[in-house]
Design a protein around this motif. Sequence first.
Motif, PDB file in Angstrom:
ATOM      1  N   ILE A 157     104.307  60.404  19.635  1.00 26.04           N
ATOM      2  CA  ILE A 157     104.561  61.852  19.587  1.00 26.04           C
ATOM      3  C   ILE A 157     105.707  62.227  20.522  1.00 26.04           C
ATOM      4  CG2 ILE A 157     103.556  64.153  19.835  1.00 26.04           C
ATOM      5  CD1 ILE A 157     100.820  62.929  19.379  1.00 26.04           C
ATOM      6  N   MET A 158     105.715  61.626  21.742  1.00 32.73           N
ATOM      7  CA  MET A 158     106.836  61.894  22.657  1.00 32.73           C
ATOM      8  C   MET A 158     108.156  61.511  22.005  1.00 32.73           C
ATOM      9  SD  MET A 158     105.427  59.981  26.007  1.00 32.73           S
ATOM     10  CE  MET A 158     103.715  60.127  26.477  1.00 32.73           C
ATOM     11  N   GLY A 159     108.169  60.379  21.306  1.00 40.25           N
ATOM     12  CA  GLY A 159     109.389  59.910  20.653  1.00 40.25           C
ATOM     13  C   GLY A 159     109.849  60.873  19.581  1.00 40.25           C
ATOM     14  N   MET A 160     108.906  61.373  18.775  1.00 42.07           N
ATOM     15  CA  MET A 160     109.264  62.344  17.729  1.00 42.07           C
ATOM     16  C   MET A 160     109.880  63.581  18.357  1.00 42.07           C
ATOM     17  SD  MET A 160     106.232  62.398  14.958  1.00 42.07           S
ATOM     18  CE  MET A 160     104.831  61.552  15.647  1.00 42.07           C
ATOM     19  N   SER A 161     109.260  64.042  19.438  1.00 38.60           N
ATOM     20  CA  SER A 161     109.771  65.230  20.113  1.00 38.60           C
ATOM     21  C   SER A 161     111.207  65.003  20.587  1.00 38.60           C
ATOM     22  CB  SER A 161     108.861  65.569  21.293  1.00 38.60           C
ATOM     23  OG  SER A 161     109.498  66.454  22.166  1.00 38.60           O
ATOM     24  N   SER A 162     111.445  63.839  21.208  1.00 41.75           N
ATOM     25  CA  SER A 162     112.792  63.554  21.728  1.00 41.75           C
ATOM     26  C   SER A 162     113.815  63.459  20.612  1.00 41.75           C
ATOM     27  CB  SER A 162     112.807  62.233  22.495  1.00 41.75           C
ATOM     28  OG  SER A 162     112.071  62.359  23.665  1.00 41.75           O
ATOM     29  N   THR A 205      94.177  51.954  24.582  1.00 41.30           N
ATOM     30  CA  THR A 205      95.563  51.585  24.236  1.00 41.30           C
ATOM     31  C   THR A 205      96.048  52.284  22.970  1.00 41.30           C
ATOM     32  OG1 THR A 205      95.167  49.460  25.287  1.00 41.30           O
ATOM     33  CG2 THR A 205      97.096  49.621  23.878  1.00 41.30           C
ATOM     34  N   ALA A 206      95.162  52.438  21.976  1.00 40.10           N
ATOM     35  CA  ALA A 206      95.571  53.102  20.735  1.00 40.10           C
ATOM     36  C   ALA A 206      96.016  54.537  21.018  1.00 40.10           C
ATOM     37  CB  ALA A 206      94.431  53.091  19.729  1.00 40.10           C
ATOM     38  N   PHE A 207      95.337  55.197  21.959  1.00 39.49           N
ATOM     39  CA  PHE A 207      95.697  56.572  22.302  1.00 39.49           C
ATOM     40  C   PHE A 207      97.024  56.625  23.037  1.00 39.49           C
ATOM     41  CE2 PHE A 207      91.268  56.653  21.443  1.00 39.49           C
ATOM     42  CZ  PHE A 207      91.068  57.856  20.801  1.00 39.49           C
ATOM     43  N   PHE A 208      97.243  55.623  23.910  1.00 34.58           N
ATOM     44  CA  PHE A 208      98.530  55.504  24.595  1.00 34.58           C
ATOM     45  C   PHE A 208      99.659  55.383  23.559  1.00 34.58           C
ATOM     46  CE2 PHE A 208     101.622  52.129  25.491  1.00 34.58           C
ATOM     47  CZ  PHE A 208     102.381  52.730  26.474  1.00 34.58           C
ATOM     48  N   ILE A 209      99.457  54.505  22.561  1.00 33.98           N
ATOM     49  CA  ILE A 209     100.487  54.284  21.538  1.00 33.98           C
ATOM     50  C   ILE A 209     100.746  55.568  20.756  1.00 33.98           C
ATOM     51  CG2 ILE A 209     100.961  53.067  19.359  1.00 33.98           C
ATOM     52  CD1 ILE A 209      99.408  50.658  20.624  1.00 33.98           C
ATOM     53  N   PHE A 247     100.710  64.700  25.803  1.00 36.26           N
ATOM     54  CA  PHE A 247     100.282  64.454  27.176  1.00 36.26           C
ATOM     55  C   PHE A 247      98.802  64.724  27.379  1.00 36.26           C
ATOM     56  CE2 PHE A 247     104.776  64.262  27.492  1.00 36.26           C
ATOM     57  CZ  PHE A 247     104.964  63.246  28.408  1.00 36.26           C
ATOM     58  N   SER A 248      98.210  65.604  26.540  1.00 35.95           N
ATOM     59  CA  SER A 248      96.758  65.764  26.613  1.00 35.95           C
ATOM     60  C   SER A 248      96.074  64.457  26.221  1.00 35.95           C
ATOM     61  CB  SER A 248      96.287  66.869  25.670  1.00 35.95           C
ATOM     62  OG  SER A 248      96.941  68.062  26.000  1.00 35.95           O
ATOM     63  N   ILE A 249      96.596  63.825  25.180  1.00 37.01           N
ATOM     64  CA  ILE A 249      96.015  62.559  24.742  1.00 37.01           C
ATOM     65  C   ILE A 249      96.142  61.512  25.835  1.00 37.01           C
ATOM     66  CG2 ILE A 249      96.329  60.628  23.125  1.00 37.01           C
ATOM     67  CD1 ILE A 249      97.198  62.796  21.044  1.00 37.01           C
ATOM     68  N   LEU A 250      97.340  61.430  26.421  1.00 38.26           N
ATOM     69  CA  LEU A 250      97.577  60.432  27.474  1.00 38.26           C
ATOM     70  C   LEU A 250      96.650  60.665  28.669  1.00 38.26           C
ATOM     71  CD1 LEU A 250      99.352  58.054  28.446  1.00 38.26           C
ATOM     72  CD2 LEU A 250     100.870  59.744  29.461  1.00 38.26           C
ATOM     73  N   LEU A 251      96.552  61.922  29.112  1.00 35.21           N
ATOM     74  CA  LEU A 251      95.731  62.213  30.286  1.00 35.21           C
ATOM     75  C   LEU A 251      94.249  62.062  29.964  1.00 35.21           C
ATOM     76  CD1 LEU A 251      97.693  65.246  31.775  1.00 35.21           C
ATOM     77  CD2 LEU A 251      97.455  62.965  32.772  1.00 35.21           C
ATOM     78  N   ALA A 252      93.856  62.462  28.738  1.00 38.81           N
ATOM     79  CA  ALA A 252      92.441  62.344  28.362  1.00 38.81           C
ATOM     80  C   ALA A 252      92.017  60.886  28.341  1.00 38.81           C
ATOM     81  CB  ALA A 252      92.210  62.995  26.997  1.00 38.81           C
ATOM     82  N   SER A 253      92.962  59.986  28.020  1.00 37.11           N
ATOM     83  CA  SER A 253      92.593  58.570  27.942  1.00 37.11           C
ATOM     84  C   SER A 253      92.124  58.034  29.297  1.00 37.11           C
ATOM     85  CB  SER A 253      93.760  57.731  27.402  1.00 37.11           C
ATOM     86  OG  SER A 253      94.735  57.548  28.401  1.00 37.11           O
ATOM     87  N   LEU A 254      92.519  58.706  30.380  1.00 42.27           N
ATOM     88  CA  LEU A 254      92.063  58.274  31.712  1.00 42.27           C
ATOM     89  C   LEU A 254      90.550  58.419  31.856  1.00 42.27           C
ATOM     90  CD1 LEU A 254      94.797  59.858  34.014  1.00 42.27           C
ATOM     91  CD2 LEU A 254      94.384  57.427  33.714  1.00 42.27           C
ATOM     92  N   PHE A 255      89.966  59.313  31.051  1.00 41.18           N
ATOM     93  CA  PHE A 255      88.532  59.568  31.176  1.00 41.18           C
ATOM     94  C   PHE A 255      87.706  58.787  30.164  1.00 41.18           C
ATOM     95  CE2 PHE A 255      90.911  63.178  32.779  1.00 41.18           C
ATOM     96  CZ  PHE A 255      90.383  63.283  34.062  1.00 41.18           C
ATOM     97  N   MET A 256      88.371  57.925  29.378  1.00 42.90           N
ATOM     98  CA  MET A 256      87.626  57.106  28.417  1.00 42.90           C
ATOM     99  C   MET A 256      86.917  55.959  29.128  1.00 42.90           C
ATOM    100  SD  MET A 256      90.200  56.797  25.197  1.00 42.90           S
ATOM    101  CE  MET A 256      89.087  55.705  24.321  1.00 42.90           C
TER     102      MET A 256
END
Length: 528
Positions: free
Chosen positions: A168-173, A159-163, A126-135
């Motif tokens: 990572i979320m999928g691995m966690s689940s 988009t690469a960061f979103f993917i 989620f850090s990656i996802l949220l950080a992408s907002l500032f790219m």
Amino acid sequence: MSTMTDTHDDHDDHDHKPTGITRWLYTTNHKDIGTMYLWFSFTMFLIGGFMAMIIRAELYQPGLQIIDPNFFNQMTTVHGLIMVFGAVMPAFVGLANWLIPMMIGAPDMALPRMNNWSFWILPFAFSILLASLFMEGGGPNFGWTFYAPLSTTYSNDSTAFFIFSVHIMGMSSIMGAINVIVTIFNMRAPGMTFMKMPLFVWTWLITAFLLIAVMPVLAGTVTMMLTDKYFGTSFFDAAGGGDPVMFQHIFWFFGHPEVYIMILPAFGIVSEIIPTFARKRLFGYSSMVYATSSIALLSFIVWAHHMLTTGMPVAAELFFMYATMLISVPTGVKVFNWVATMWKGSMTFETPMLFALAFVILFTIGGFSGLMLAITPADFQYHDTYFVVAHFHYVLVTGAIFSIMAAAYYWLPKWTGHMYDEKLGKTHFWCSLISVNVLFFPMHFVGLAGMPRRIPDYALQFADFNKIISIGGFAFGLSQLIFLAVVIKCIRGGEKATDRVWEGATGLEWEIPSPAPYHTFSTPPEIK
Ligand code: CU1
């Protein structure tokens, strides 16, 4: 193994007891990990909620005022992703961690070190996802469903960061799901047969199988997206021989079961709470188990009801319409059983019961609007309107989130050792109940009148309803701060919780004491 729980209480001081942050970093204890999941989920709920406030502020009146359309798109996208993967799913995994071992009489989850990992990779995702907002160019702006070619050909560089973060979320689940399945299969106490397991354990077992079936499909979807965007393939690009509609088929083959991943554990929670406050056994236990399994199986053959306007053959449209409607049968069985459980019970209405009752009524409203959306010819009118937004917010907010709130109030005394403030809890409930309906009910009306979803502006005739919706939204958001206050107050102190907090509660989790956990990767002393 069975002696492990009783020997490790507060007073048991031994070596390798990490304190401070290392306690949480190294912990393999299901209770610590459950607590971290729940706090993570609540943090994400507040962040995703803040994004919803930005959306509702922009939609407070027609015309563009506070944000530009590109940022609006990022807000709708990340709000959805955060709430689905960051708030609802981790909350259920947190509850699973806390409750499943106690409910089946196991000392911990079966794979405690993997449990540590499934949690600790989440903050990075989620850090990656949220950080992408500032790219530069901003974060993902293609909706939480990331349809190609919008997400491939026309998306920005984040988009690469979103993917990566979705992977990572999928691995966690998947790790969480494996842990739940192995724990339930291998670590039940003697006598705890499958048909004696509490409904929450059953619904989570079925949910875990859904997760294992569909998270790899999600991983496949984003990987195909990655190669289309960065490595020259054309899975979803018609110009290269691919098919953009195929994206939707693959996505929703994951996406529909995902919807049930977010609601089956809620069914389990409500099936624990209603019998307690009705002081009767759950009506129709085995039919609950079979209904849950049927819903899970059916969830794999209904995915194209999200695509009824893509021009499928009529036979396919009819199949997906009827298959979808079929799900209302086992769901109806469950609602009937909950009502029958309350029938002639001696009911009381503490906060957990209030949230559970609101769940039954309001989730059913979401179920009915789902039935309306399933009707193929009618869906041509509803598709991509606010009616859809109203539908899934009833299912997910007054459904999933209300059940999580019910669970939090119900088990807070077990978790903290203190009673929560009942008056404050009831205030939270009534504020939430009223505001959530002011927020989501009028969305049905603007949707039926044709207001499109995911658009930062709208025609003048929708102005009045949107103002009401936004006011409801701000009120609902503020109401959740009351919940934060309740939880902090309850952790800090208060009336001591008795051995049997809820008169009428059954279930092993109330019988087992809650000792402070033993810690970390070091070997528990008595096994040395
Ligand atoms: Cu669906």
